[in-house]
Design a protein around this motif. Structure first.
Motif, PDB file in Angstrom:
ATOM      1  N   HIS A 259      32.746 -27.485  37.339  1.00 12.51           N
ATOM      2  CA  HIS A 259      33.346 -26.187  37.696  1.00 12.51           C
ATOM      3  C   HIS A 259      32.520 -25.041  37.123  1.00 12.51           C
ATOM      4  O   HIS A 259      32.224 -24.065  37.800  1.00 12.51           O
ATOM      5  CB  HIS A 259      34.746 -26.061  37.084  1.00 12.51           C
ATOM      6  CG  HIS A 259      35.812 -26.884  37.741  1.00 12.51           C
ATOM      7  ND1 HIS A 259      36.040 -26.855  39.092  1.00 12.51           N
ATOM      8  CD2 HIS A 259      36.745 -27.737  37.216  1.00 12.51           C
ATOM      9  CE1 HIS A 259      37.076 -27.663  39.372  1.00 12.51           C
ATOM     10  NE2 HIS A 259      37.503 -28.206  38.250  1.00 12.51           N
ATOM     11  N   ALA A 260      32.188 -25.193  35.838  1.00 11.35           N
ATOM     12  CA  ALA A 260      31.515 -24.089  35.140  1.00 11.35           C
ATOM     13  C   ALA A 260      30.130 -23.829  35.723  1.00 11.35           C
ATOM     14  O   ALA A 260      29.757 -22.678  35.977  1.00 11.35           O
ATOM     15  CB  ALA A 260      31.417 -24.407  33.644  1.00 11.35           C
ATOM     16  N   VAL A 261      29.361 -24.896  35.975  1.00 10.28           N
ATOM     17  CA  VAL A 261      27.994 -24.730  36.477  1.00 10.28           C
ATOM     18  C   VAL A 261      28.016 -24.055  37.849  1.00 10.28           C
ATOM     19  O   VAL A 261      27.233 -23.136  38.122  1.00 10.28           O
ATOM     20  CB  VAL A 261      27.270 -26.097  36.528  1.00 10.28           C
ATOM     21  CG1 VAL A 261      25.972 -26.006  37.325  1.00 10.28           C
ATOM     22  CG2 VAL A 261      26.991 -26.586  35.107  1.00 10.28           C
ATOM     23  N   ALA A 262      28.933 -24.460  38.708  1.00  7.87           N
ATOM     24  CA  ALA A 262      29.008 -23.838  40.037  1.00  7.87           C
ATOM     25  C   ALA A 262      29.401 -22.367  39.923  1.00  7.87           C
ATOM     26  O   ALA A 262      28.776 -21.497  40.541  1.00  7.87           O
ATOM     27  CB  ALA A 262      30.012 -24.591  40.913  1.00  7.87           C
ATOM     28  N   ALA A 263      30.418 -22.082  39.102  1.00  2.00           N
ATOM     29  CA  ALA A 263      30.851 -20.689  38.962  1.00  2.00           C
ATOM     30  C   ALA A 263      29.710 -19.836  38.415  1.00  2.00           C
ATOM     31  O   ALA A 263      29.473 -18.713  38.877  1.00  2.00           O
ATOM     32  CB  ALA A 263      32.070 -20.606  38.045  1.00  2.00           C
ATOM     33  N   LEU A 264      28.966 -20.383  37.450  1.00  2.00           N
ATOM     34  CA  LEU A 264      27.854 -19.624  36.850  1.00  2.00           C
ATOM     35  C   LEU A 264      26.695 -19.449  37.824  1.00  2.00           C
ATOM     36  O   LEU A 264      25.945 -18.479  37.727  1.00  2.00           O
ATOM     37  CB  LEU A 264      27.356 -20.332  35.585  1.00  2.00           C
ATOM     38  CG  LEU A 264      28.287 -20.237  34.378  1.00  2.00           C
ATOM     39  CD1 LEU A 264      27.879 -21.250  33.309  1.00  2.00           C
ATOM     40  CD2 LEU A 264      28.293 -18.831  33.794  1.00  2.00           C
ATOM     41  N   ALA A 265      26.551 -20.370  38.751  1.00  2.00           N
ATOM     42  CA  ALA A 265      25.471 -20.235  39.728  1.00  2.00           C
ATOM     43  C   ALA A 265      25.711 -19.009  40.618  1.00  2.00           C
ATOM     44  O   ALA A 265      24.778 -18.354  41.054  1.00  2.00           O
ATOM     45  CB  ALA A 265      25.369 -21.498  40.580  1.00  2.00           C
ATOM     46  N   PHE A 266      26.971 -18.695  40.858  1.00  2.00           N
ATOM     47  CA  PHE A 266      27.285 -17.512  41.679  1.00  2.00           C
ATOM     48  C   PHE A 266      27.307 -16.244  40.851  1.00  2.00           C
ATOM     49  O   PHE A 266      26.955 -15.178  41.315  1.00  2.00           O
ATOM     50  CB  PHE A 266      28.652 -17.685  42.355  1.00  2.00           C
ATOM     51  CG  PHE A 266      28.701 -18.800  43.350  1.00  2.00           C
ATOM     52  CD1 PHE A 266      27.825 -18.808  44.435  1.00  2.00           C
ATOM     53  CD2 PHE A 266      29.617 -19.840  43.214  1.00  2.00           C
ATOM     54  CE1 PHE A 266      27.879 -19.832  45.366  1.00  2.00           C
ATOM     55  CE2 PHE A 266      29.666 -20.862  44.145  1.00  2.00           C
ATOM     56  CZ  PHE A 266      28.781 -20.866  45.220  1.00  2.00           C
ATOM     57  N   ASP A 267      27.808 -16.354  39.640  1.00  2.00           N
ATOM     58  CA  ASP A 267      27.958 -15.166  38.797  1.00  2.00           C
ATOM     59  C   ASP A 267      27.673 -15.584  37.354  1.00  2.00           C
ATOM     60  O   ASP A 267      28.433 -16.353  36.759  1.00  2.00           O
ATOM     61  CB  ASP A 267      29.384 -14.620  38.948  1.00  2.00           C
ATOM     62  CG  ASP A 267      29.661 -13.456  38.008  1.00  2.00           C
ATOM     63  OD1 ASP A 267      28.818 -13.159  37.139  1.00  2.00           O
ATOM     64  OD2 ASP A 267      30.738 -12.843  38.135  1.00  2.00           O
ATOM     65  N   ARG A 268      26.578 -15.055  36.815  1.00  6.52           N
ATOM     66  CA  ARG A 268      26.091 -15.508  35.515  1.00  6.52           C
ATOM     67  C   ARG A 268      27.034 -15.168  34.371  1.00  6.52           C
ATOM     68  O   ARG A 268      26.871 -15.658  33.262  1.00  6.52           O
ATOM     69  CB  ARG A 268      24.717 -14.886  35.238  1.00  6.52           C
ATOM     70  CG  ARG A 268      23.678 -15.303  36.246  1.00  6.52           C
ATOM     71  CD  ARG A 268      22.445 -14.415  36.168  1.00  6.52           C
ATOM     72  NE  ARG A 268      21.737 -14.550  34.897  1.00  6.52           N
ATOM     73  CZ  ARG A 268      20.884 -15.529  34.628  1.00  6.52           C
ATOM     74  NH1 ARG A 268      20.642 -16.449  35.540  1.00  6.52           N
ATOM     75  NH2 ARG A 268      20.283 -15.581  33.467  1.00  6.52           N
ATOM     76  N   GLU A 269      28.021 -14.308  34.633  1.00 11.46           N
ATOM     77  CA  GLU A 269      28.903 -13.865  33.550  1.00 11.46           C
ATOM     78  C   GLU A 269      30.305 -14.441  33.703  1.00 11.46           C
ATOM     79  O   GLU A 269      31.217 -14.010  33.022  1.00 11.46           O
ATOM     80  CB  GLU A 269      29.045 -12.332  33.607  1.00 11.46           C
ATOM     81  CG  GLU A 269      27.741 -11.566  33.616  1.00 11.46           C
ATOM     82  CD  GLU A 269      27.139 -11.519  32.236  1.00 11.46           C
ATOM     83  OE1 GLU A 269      27.872 -11.185  31.297  1.00 11.46           O
ATOM     84  OE2 GLU A 269      25.938 -11.848  32.100  1.00 11.46           O
TER      85      GLU A 269
END
Ligand code: ADP
Ligand code: ZN
Length: 425
Positions: A259-269
């Motif tokens: 979950h975290a890696v995908a979310a961070l791929a879209f928005d680094r923050e």
């Protein structure tokens, strides 16, 4: 020194209330301009955002006799006391009446006593020309009957929102000021952890953290106490991971890291916290997505949200080559969002647009089509999640390994790892 100083943040709302106080305290100034004074202010917003605190400060600033009405009696007595309160306030004008949690009594819902609403409405009307000001608070403004909200009864209706990040930091600083805290506690970090929560929630988290520290006979509240309290109060996570086997824990770590890696791929923050602590509502752990309320703002954000929701399942399935049985609620949530794409925003054409049952054309067939389109779209998002994870595999493995070691990772640790993994690639 103003009574409003104890309310942190909310500058616009305080200004507005100060303006009303100025009108009440210097009526001649406004009369000379031919301005009619407002009679009532209604503050509404979620519980714990400081409405009562603001109203109390307002009473102080009004500097006149005040009457507080709050429902804490049985119905019969309460109706009488509403009437008496308005009569007293009128007799002793200039005065101010504070109706706290007005939606708990003056409502037209079936469960409430209609006499209370009548008593409030006629009370407000009876003091209209008597220099009696009325301020009220409510959680849900829609719970209040329209006639009660009309101008002349409440001329100003102010929404008190959840604090923004800057206000949260100020509020955290304020609450930390009178506590013994260790030097590793930073207001910005605590405010980020409390993203989207009320001031009252924050107050209780810090208090809970203090209890943990005291019980451990520590002289100061540490960062770990606050993280523990946040996990428990805000994310409703279990106290420990002791029940899990090492293999289970690793699988949960991959799921959450996905979950975290995908979310961070879209928005680094976008990720504030990841934990393998089992949450009571979900079978798996916890991921805090910051600014999570905004994703209905655009199609892109909704789409990214769906991909990130499915990335937990994708991570486990890529890693172990078997079905992830802990992703049921993720799939439900992703499907619900996709259904909105199709039904409300017509992203799959107008044929599947749903018209809120205004007329139903052979709804059986249309439902089948919607289900088929929805599953196809969810499946596409799931494939996208897999692609994203493959592209960021080193980071994913690293995050999962750290989670196994530490149970919970916070924003700055996550960012640091992401940067390292990025440099290595
Ligand atoms: P509401 O009436 O909106 O439910 P309260 O006014 O009862 O919320 O506030 C709940 C708690 O949070 C109180 O202890 C209050 O002092 C504190 N609080 C809420 N908002 C603020 C704020 N902006 N500044 C300082 N304290 C606040
Ligand atoms: Zn999940």
């Amino acid at each position: 020194m103003s009574a409003f100083d104890k309310v942190i943040g909310y500058e616009k709302e305080k200004e507005e209330l100060l303006q009303v106080c100025d009108m009440a305290n210097h009526p001649e100034k406004y009369a000379a301009l031919g301005v009619k004074l407002p009679h009532g202010v209604l503050l509404y917003g979620e519980p714990g955002v400081g409405k009562t605190l603001m109203a109390t400060a307002f009473l102080e600033m009004m500097n006149r006799k005040s009457y507080v009405c709050r429902k804490d009696q049985s119905n019969e007595e309460f109706v009488d006391s509403i009437r008496e309160l308005f009569a007293e306030a009128k007799k002793n004008a200039p005065s101010v009446i504070f109706l706290d949690d007005l939606d708990k009594f003056a409502s037209d819902s079936e469960s409430s006593n209609p006499e209370e609403l009548i008593a409030v409405q006629s009370g407000i009307d009876s003091v209209k020309d008597s220099n009696v000001f009325v301020i009220a608070t409510a959680n849900d403004v829609r719970g209040l009957p329209r006639p009660l909200r009309r101008p002349g009864r409440f001329d100003r209706i102010l929404e008190i929102c959840l604090p923004n990040r800057r206000e949260s930091v100020e509020i955290v600083r304020h609450y930390l000021a009178d506590k013994k805290v260790a030097s590793d506690v930073r207001a910005e970090e605590v405010a980020r952890l409390m993203d989207g929560n009320s001031c009252a929630a924050l107050e209780s988290v810090l208090n809970e953290a203090g209890i943990y520290a005291g019980y451990e006979n520590k002289p100061e509240i540490g960062r770990e106490h606050i993280v523990r309290a946040v996990l428990r109060n805000v994310f409703e996570a279990e106290e420990s991971v002791n029940e899990m086997s090492a293999a289970e824990k690793e699988e949960v770590a991959f799921h959450e890291a996905g979950h975290a890696v995908a979310a961070l791929a879209f928005d680094r923050e976008s990720v504030g916290l990841v934990s393998v602590r089992p949450s009571k509502s979900d079978a798996r752990g916890v991921v805090q997505i910051l600014k999570r309320d905004n994703y209905f703002g655009s199609y892109e954000l909704m789409h990214q949200r769906v991909v990130a929701l499915l990335a937990g399942k994708a991570a486990v399935e890529l890693r172990y080559g078997r079905i992830d049985v802990g992703a049921v609620s993720d799939i439900d949530r992703a499907s619900a969002i996709v259904q909105r794409f199709i039904g409300d925003y017509a992203v799959s054409g107008f044929g599947l647009y749903h018209m809120e049952n205004r007329f139903s054309i052979d709804s059986g067939t249309q439902n089948d089509k919607i289900v088929a389109e929805r599953s196809a779209m969810v499946a596409r998002c799931y494939e996208e999640a897999k692609v994203l994870l493959r592209e960021n595999w080193a980071f994913l493995e690293k995050l999962a390994a750290e989670l196994v070691k530490k149970d919970t990772l916070l924003y700055e640790e996550i960012i640091a790892m992401r940067n390292d993994a990025g440099n290595a690639a």
